[in-house]
Write a protein that holds these residues in place. Structure first.
Motif, PDB file in Angstrom:
ATOM      1  N   SER A 337       0.831  -1.210   0.000  1.00 47.33           N
ATOM      2  CA  SER A 337       0.000   0.000   0.000  1.00 47.33           C
ATOM      3  C   SER A 337       0.864   1.257   0.000  1.00 47.33           C
ATOM      4  O   SER A 337       0.585   2.215  -0.739  1.00 47.33           O
ATOM      5  CB  SER A 337      -0.920   0.004   1.228  1.00 47.33           C
ATOM      6  OG  SER A 337      -1.746  -1.135   1.246  1.00 47.33           O
ATOM      7  N   TYR A 338       1.911   1.250   0.805  1.00 50.75           N
ATOM      8  CA  TYR A 338       2.802   2.409   0.875  1.00 50.75           C
ATOM      9  C   TYR A 338       3.502   2.642  -0.461  1.00 50.75           C
ATOM     10  O   TYR A 338       3.670   3.786  -0.900  1.00 50.75           O
ATOM     11  CB  TYR A 338       3.828   2.190   1.985  1.00 50.75           C
ATOM     12  CG  TYR A 338       4.816   3.318   2.160  1.00 50.75           C
ATOM     13  CD1 TYR A 338       4.396   4.589   2.498  1.00 50.75           C
ATOM     14  CD2 TYR A 338       6.181   3.099   1.970  1.00 50.75           C
ATOM     15  CE1 TYR A 338       5.312   5.628   2.656  1.00 50.75           C
ATOM     16  CE2 TYR A 338       7.097   4.121   2.132  1.00 50.75           C
ATOM     17  CZ  TYR A 338       6.654   5.381   2.474  1.00 50.75           C
ATOM     18  OH  TYR A 338       7.559   6.402   2.622  1.00 50.75           O
ATOM     19  N   THR A 339       3.907   1.556  -1.107  1.00 49.22           N
ATOM     20  CA  THR A 339       4.550   1.672  -2.412  1.00 49.22           C
ATOM     21  C   THR A 339       3.597   2.291  -3.435  1.00 49.22           C
ATOM     22  O   THR A 339       3.988   3.175  -4.208  1.00 49.22           O
ATOM     23  CB  THR A 339       5.008   0.287  -2.895  1.00 49.22           C
ATOM     24  OG1 THR A 339       5.910  -0.277  -1.943  1.00 49.22           O
ATOM     25  CG2 THR A 339       5.701   0.385  -4.247  1.00 49.22           C
ATOM     26  N   ALA A 340       2.351   1.818  -3.446  1.00 46.52           N
ATOM     27  CA  ALA A 340       1.363   2.367  -4.379  1.00 46.52           C
ATOM     28  C   ALA A 340       1.120   3.855  -4.111  1.00 46.52           C
ATOM     29  O   ALA A 340       1.034   4.665  -5.046  1.00 46.52           O
ATOM     30  CB  ALA A 340       0.057   1.585  -4.260  1.00 46.52           C
ATOM     31  N   ILE A 341       1.025   4.226  -2.836  1.00 43.93           N
ATOM     32  CA  ILE A 341       0.799   5.632  -2.482  1.00 43.93           C
ATOM     33  C   ILE A 341       1.975   6.500  -2.938  1.00 43.93           C
ATOM     34  O   ILE A 341       1.785   7.606  -3.464  1.00 43.93           O
ATOM     35  CB  ILE A 341       0.567   5.768  -0.964  1.00 43.93           C
ATOM     36  CG1 ILE A 341      -0.767   5.131  -0.575  1.00 43.93           C
ATOM     37  CG2 ILE A 341       0.595   7.234  -0.535  1.00 43.93           C
ATOM     38  CD1 ILE A 341      -0.986   5.035   0.912  1.00 43.93           C
ATOM     39  N   LYS A 342       3.200   6.003  -2.756  1.00 41.77           N
ATOM     40  CA  LYS A 342       4.375   6.769  -3.185  1.00 41.77           C
ATOM     41  C   LYS A 342       4.381   7.008  -4.695  1.00 41.77           C
ATOM     42  O   LYS A 342       4.698   8.104  -5.160  1.00 41.77           O
ATOM     43  CB  LYS A 342       5.652   6.028  -2.761  1.00 41.77           C
ATOM     44  CG  LYS A 342       5.990   6.163  -1.287  1.00 41.77           C
ATOM     45  CD  LYS A 342       7.239   5.378  -0.932  1.00 41.77           C
ATOM     46  CE  LYS A 342       8.458   5.914  -1.648  1.00 41.77           C
ATOM     47  NZ  LYS A 342       9.694   5.221  -1.207  1.00 41.77           N
ATOM     48  N   VAL A 343       4.026   5.964  -5.445  1.00 43.82           N
ATOM     49  CA  VAL A 343       3.996   6.106  -6.907  1.00 43.82           C
ATOM     50  C   VAL A 343       2.957   7.137  -7.323  1.00 43.82           C
ATOM     51  O   VAL A 343       3.207   7.996  -8.181  1.00 43.82           O
ATOM     52  CB  VAL A 343       3.704   4.738  -7.566  1.00 43.82           C
ATOM     53  CG1 VAL A 343       3.458   4.917  -9.065  1.00 43.82           C
ATOM     54  CG2 VAL A 343       4.865   3.779  -7.339  1.00 43.82           C
ATOM     55  N   ILE A 344       1.770   7.070  -6.718  1.00 44.33           N
ATOM     56  CA  ILE A 344       0.690   8.013  -7.054  1.00 44.33           C
ATOM     57  C   ILE A 344       1.087   9.444  -6.688  1.00 44.33           C
ATOM     58  O   ILE A 344       0.855  10.393  -7.453  1.00 44.33           O
ATOM     59  CB  ILE A 344      -0.610   7.599  -6.339  1.00 44.33           C
ATOM     60  CG1 ILE A 344      -1.098   6.262  -6.893  1.00 44.33           C
ATOM     61  CG2 ILE A 344      -1.689   8.667  -6.515  1.00 44.33           C
ATOM     62  CD1 ILE A 344      -2.246   5.655  -6.119  1.00 44.33           C
ATOM     63  N   LEU A 345       1.707   9.612  -5.512  1.00 44.99           N
ATOM     64  CA  LEU A 345       2.140  10.946  -5.097  1.00 44.99           C
ATOM     65  C   LEU A 345       3.190  11.511  -6.055  1.00 44.99           C
ATOM     66  O   LEU A 345       3.154  12.699  -6.406  1.00 44.99           O
ATOM     67  CB  LEU A 345       2.709  10.890  -3.671  1.00 44.99           C
ATOM     68  CG  LEU A 345       1.693  10.694  -2.540  1.00 44.99           C
ATOM     69  CD1 LEU A 345       2.422  10.554  -1.207  1.00 44.99           C
ATOM     70  CD2 LEU A 345       0.708  11.860  -2.481  1.00 44.99           C
ATOM     71  N   LYS A 346       4.119  10.650  -6.472  1.00 44.88           N
ATOM     72  CA  LYS A 346       5.157  11.135  -7.396  1.00 44.88           C
ATOM     73  C   LYS A 346       4.565  11.554  -8.731  1.00 44.88           C
ATOM     74  O   LYS A 346       5.017  12.526  -9.357  1.00 44.88           O
ATOM     75  CB  LYS A 346       6.206  10.044  -7.606  1.00 44.88           C
ATOM     76  CG  LYS A 346       7.346  10.510  -8.504  1.00 44.88           C
ATOM     77  CD  LYS A 346       8.448   9.488  -8.619  1.00 44.88           C
ATOM     78  CE  LYS A 346       9.588  10.040  -9.470  1.00 44.88           C
ATOM     79  NZ  LYS A 346      10.721   9.095  -9.572  1.00 44.88           N
ATOM     80  N   LYS A 353       7.952  19.409  -2.372  1.00 45.26           N
ATOM     81  CA  LYS A 353       9.281  19.140  -1.826  1.00 45.26           C
ATOM     82  C   LYS A 353       9.316  17.838  -1.019  1.00 45.26           C
ATOM     83  O   LYS A 353      10.244  17.027  -1.156  1.00 45.26           O
ATOM     84  CB  LYS A 353       9.726  20.312  -0.951  1.00 45.26           C
ATOM     85  CG  LYS A 353      11.121  20.152  -0.366  1.00 45.26           C
ATOM     86  CD  LYS A 353      11.501  21.365   0.484  1.00 45.26           C
ATOM     87  CE  LYS A 353      12.898  21.170   1.099  1.00 45.26           C
ATOM     88  NZ  LYS A 353      13.284  22.338   1.932  1.00 45.26           N
ATOM     89  N   THR A 354       8.309  17.633  -0.173  1.00 39.63           N
ATOM     90  CA  THR A 354       8.259  16.424   0.648  1.00 39.63           C
ATOM     91  C   THR A 354       8.120  15.179  -0.214  1.00 39.63           C
ATOM     92  O   THR A 354       8.787  14.160   0.017  1.00 39.63           O
ATOM     93  CB  THR A 354       7.080  16.505   1.642  1.00 39.63           C
ATOM     94  OG1 THR A 354       7.200  17.683   2.432  1.00 39.63           O
ATOM     95  CG2 THR A 354       7.057  15.279   2.551  1.00 39.63           C
ATOM     96  N   VAL A 355       7.262  15.262  -1.230  1.00 43.33           N
ATOM     97  CA  VAL A 355       7.071  14.143  -2.129  1.00 43.33           C
ATOM     98  C   VAL A 355       8.359  13.814  -2.885  1.00 43.33           C
ATOM     99  O   VAL A 355       8.708  12.643  -3.085  1.00 43.33           O
ATOM    100  CB  VAL A 355       5.923  14.433  -3.121  1.00 43.33           C
ATOM    101  CG1 VAL A 355       5.846  13.345  -4.194  1.00 43.33           C
ATOM    102  CG2 VAL A 355       4.603  14.554  -2.384  1.00 43.33           C
ATOM    103  N   LYS A 356       9.098  14.849  -3.280  1.00 43.61           N
ATOM    104  CA  LYS A 356      10.378  14.636  -3.967  1.00 43.61           C
ATOM    105  C   LYS A 356      11.346  13.851  -3.093  1.00 43.61           C
ATOM    106  O   LYS A 356      12.056  12.962  -3.556  1.00 43.61           O
ATOM    107  CB  LYS A 356      10.995  15.975  -4.363  1.00 43.61           C
ATOM    108  CG  LYS A 356      10.362  16.650  -5.574  1.00 43.61           C
ATOM    109  CD  LYS A 356      11.087  17.946  -5.906  1.00 43.61           C
ATOM    110  CE  LYS A 356      10.485  18.594  -7.140  1.00 43.61           C
ATOM    111  NZ  LYS A 356      11.165  19.869  -7.482  1.00 43.61           N
TER     112      LYS A 356
END
Length: 362
Positions: A337-346, A353-356
């Motif tokens: 789930s965390y991996t999917a959220i990171k991809v979507i945020l990117k 800045k935080t997402v970067k």
């Protein structure tokens, strides 16, 4: 702003709240179906590399490749059940012969031997243990109930299993089926970014689940070799079961260790506790320690860094938070789930800045 505008705003807000409440209630009522879909999605991600291999290397047609993959996955599942049933039957038979009184006497004898050893080294442990009343509070009758509860829960999975396999077949047959369903609710201007997110998530999670397979395989090999050297009956089955339980982050190794020690002990009921059972328990602890050292310092860091592109400390914190919020299930699904959220945020907030910082490795 007149009273009519305010009233319309209030009604609109109430309507939105009611709609959200109805949607959440609907999801709550069909939570089992949602779980089936999520499990089927995981199975499709695991089977995806096999389907691609059969299509590209062996030139299978898509439907034939999917059928072959599903048969392979079902065969693996049936093989696992076939391995576990004899073990459960044997352990159930052993537990039916278990003498609780004798077991208590053996443990108390081990306790007295340990106290005598500590007294030789001038360590007053008996007083502390007596004050804690550990032995008097132990419920030895809980041991025979362990496998009984496990067996009773197997029957409820039959309908769910068929549903999951049915859904997984179509997810594999049409790899974009799940994506198409999500895109139905996505605005047209966001479709391209959503498609890129799905592709990236599928690639990362496929590698993650393949990595978990090799993690289980490494543990299985170490456990099997160790238990065979010790001379434990049903070593292969016990090793596989405990390696599989290791999939539960942090709690899994503890549960697996307890289960392995329990099965080793019940495999030797009737033998001398001090001469046979106790040495095997000690050797089993050594095997568990070696396997967990390899897993913690080699397998897990490699899987997390190479598959989901996340730092082990980052993963640790996410798993702990998910465990506190959602229990064991949350710990299991935390990393995907965390991996999917990171991809979507990117994909959608790449300028933040935080997402970067969080997604710089993706």
């Amino acid at each position: 702003m007149n009273s009519r505008t305010i009233a319309n705003g209030i009604l609109r807000a109430v309507g939105i709240i009611v709609a959200i409440a109805l949607i959440l209630y609907f999801f709550y009522k069909i939570q089992s179906v949602i779980v089936y879909i999520l499990i089927a999605a995981v199975i499709s991600l695991i089977g995806r590399p096999i389907v691609i291999f059969l299509r590209r290397r062996l030139k299978f047609r898509n439907t034939i490749a999917v059928v072959a993959t599903m048969l392979l996955l079902v065969g693996v599942f049936v093989g696992i059940i076939g391995l576990l049933i004899p073990l459960l039957v044997e352990q159930g038979h052993n537990l039916s012969l278990l003498d609780i009184t004798a077991l208590q006497e053996n443990i108390e004898e081990l306790y007295r031997s340990g106290i005598a050893y500590l007294e030789l080294n001038h360590i007053d442990a008996e007083k502390a243990i007596k004050e804690s009343k550990i032995l008097s509070n132990l419920d030895y009758s809980v041991i025979p109930n362990f496998l009984n509860s496990l067996v009773s829960g197997l029957g409820s999975f039959s309908i769910g299993l068929m549903s999951v396999l049915f859904i997984a077949f179509f997810f594999l047959k049409d790899s974009n089926l799940f994506e198409k369903g999500i895109l139905t609710f996505i605005p047209n201007e966001k479709e391209s970014k959503t498609k890129r997110s799905f592709t990236k998530i599928s690639d990362l999670l496929s590698r993650y689940f393949v990595g978990l397979f090799f993690q289980i395989l490494i543990l299985f090999v170490i456990y099997t070799i160790g238990l065979l050297i010790i001379g434990v009956k049903n070593a292969v089955v016990i090793a596989f079961l405990c390696a599989l339980i290791n999939l539960i982050p942090y709690l899994g190794p503890l549960i697996g260790a307890f289960l392995m020690l329990f099965l080793v002990m019940t495999n030797n009921l009737g033998d001398s506790f001090n001469d046979i059972v106790l040495p095997k328990i000690i050797y089993t602890l050594i095997v568990i320690t070696i396997a967990q050292l390899v897993d913690n310092f080699f397998s897990q860091p490699y899987i997390f860094s190479k598959s989901v592109k996340s730092h082990p400390l980052e993963i640790f914190l996410i798993i702990i938070i998910a465990g506190l919020l959602f229990g064991v299930v949350g710990m299991i699904v935390a990393v995907p789930s965390y991996t999917a959220i990171k991809v979507i945020l990117k994909e959608f907030l790449s300028d933040n800045k935080t997402v970067k910082k969080l997604t710089q490795g993706l």
